[in-house]
Scaffold this motif. Structure first.
Motif, PDB file in Angstrom:
ATOM      1  N   ALA A 172      25.649 -49.363  11.689  1.00 25.64           N
ATOM      2  CA  ALA A 172      26.647 -49.181  10.626  1.00 25.64           C
ATOM      3  C   ALA A 172      26.264 -50.045   9.430  1.00 25.64           C
ATOM      4  O   ALA A 172      25.758 -51.156   9.581  1.00 25.64           O
ATOM      5  N   ALA A 173      26.492 -49.523   8.257  1.00 18.83           N
ATOM      6  CA  ALA A 173      26.213 -50.277   7.031  1.00 18.83           C
ATOM      7  C   ALA A 173      27.175 -51.456   6.948  1.00 18.83           C
ATOM      8  O   ALA A 173      28.333 -51.355   7.384  1.00 18.83           O
ATOM      9  N   TRP A 215      35.999 -55.198   2.981  1.00 19.44           N
ATOM     10  CA  TRP A 215      37.369 -54.684   2.951  1.00 19.44           C
ATOM     11  C   TRP A 215      38.060 -55.245   1.725  1.00 19.44           C
ATOM     12  O   TRP A 215      37.982 -56.443   1.443  1.00 19.44           O
ATOM     13  N   VAL A 216      38.755 -54.352   0.992  1.00 17.50           N
ATOM     14  CA  VAL A 216      39.442 -54.751  -0.228  1.00 17.50           C
ATOM     15  C   VAL A 216      40.928 -54.461  -0.062  1.00 17.50           C
ATOM     16  O   VAL A 216      41.302 -53.369   0.371  1.00 17.50           O
ATOM     17  N   VAL A 257      30.557 -49.218  -6.395  1.00 13.73           N
ATOM     18  CA  VAL A 257      31.601 -49.749  -7.281  1.00 13.73           C
ATOM     19  C   VAL A 257      32.949 -49.607  -6.575  1.00 13.73           C
ATOM     20  O   VAL A 257      33.332 -48.514  -6.173  1.00 13.73           O
ATOM     21  N   VAL A 258      33.641 -50.713  -6.422  1.00 11.97           N
ATOM     22  CA  VAL A 258      34.969 -50.709  -5.805  1.00 11.97           C
ATOM     23  C   VAL A 258      35.972 -50.291  -6.871  1.00 11.97           C
ATOM     24  O   VAL A 258      36.025 -50.885  -7.948  1.00 11.97           O
ATOM     25  N   PRO A 259      36.769 -49.259  -6.611  1.00 10.51           N
ATOM     26  CA  PRO A 259      37.726 -48.798  -7.622  1.00 10.51           C
ATOM     27  C   PRO A 259      38.824 -49.822  -7.911  1.00 10.51           C
ATOM     28  O   PRO A 259      39.223 -50.586  -7.040  1.00 10.51           O
ATOM     29  N   ALA A 309      31.045 -49.705   1.553  1.00  9.21           N
ATOM     30  CA  ALA A 309      29.717 -50.195   1.904  1.00  9.21           C
ATOM     31  C   ALA A 309      29.380 -51.386   1.021  1.00  9.21           C
ATOM     32  O   ALA A 309      29.664 -51.386  -0.178  1.00  9.21           O
ATOM     33  N   LYS A 310      28.795 -52.389   1.641  1.00  5.91           N
ATOM     34  CA  LYS A 310      28.467 -53.616   0.913  1.00  5.91           C
ATOM     35  C   LYS A 310      27.049 -53.472   0.352  1.00  5.91           C
ATOM     36  O   LYS A 310      26.086 -53.976   0.926  1.00  5.91           O
TER      37      LYS A 310
END
Length: 117
Positions: A26-27, A31-32, A53-55, A47-48
């Protein structure tokens, strides 16, 4: 065929003793936390990777409101305007006097077609 003897009975695609070795690794994930105006928290994972880009905003799965990353200042829910009828839109564009004049004009044309005076 009576009695069955079906070897794959009760199994499904992907079932079985499959582990990381068969699926691949798993990549790495991050967690946000997002909070909506109702105080719900949602924690999607991403995915790190440097190009991910985290929305800024995420939809709350519990209430559907937008959720942001600032717990103390969540985004406000959108203002829903009530349903407007066709007549309401017409009244926005025309004054009462314009409406009365148009109605009278239409009635006059109708009376002339019918032969009324």
């Amino acid at each position: 065929m009576a009695g069955g003897g079906n070897a794959i009975r009760g199994s499904r695609v992907g079932a079985g003793p499959m582990g990381e070795s068969e699926r691949g690794e798993a990549a790495p994930r991050v967690w946000v936390s997002y909070w909506c105006s109702n105080g719900h928290e949602v924690r999607p994972s991403f995915a790190k990777e440097p190009d991910i880009v985290v929305p800024e905003v995420w939809d709350c799965p519990r209430c559907g409101f937008p959720a942001g990353q600032d717990r103390d200042n969540p985004p406000q829910p959108p203002k829903n305007e009530p349903y407007k009828t066709h007549l309401a839109y017409v009244k926005e564009r025309r004054s009462e006097e314009d409406g009365a004049a148009l109605l009278e004009e239409a009635l006059d044309a109708l009376r002339q077609r019918r032969g009324e005076s």
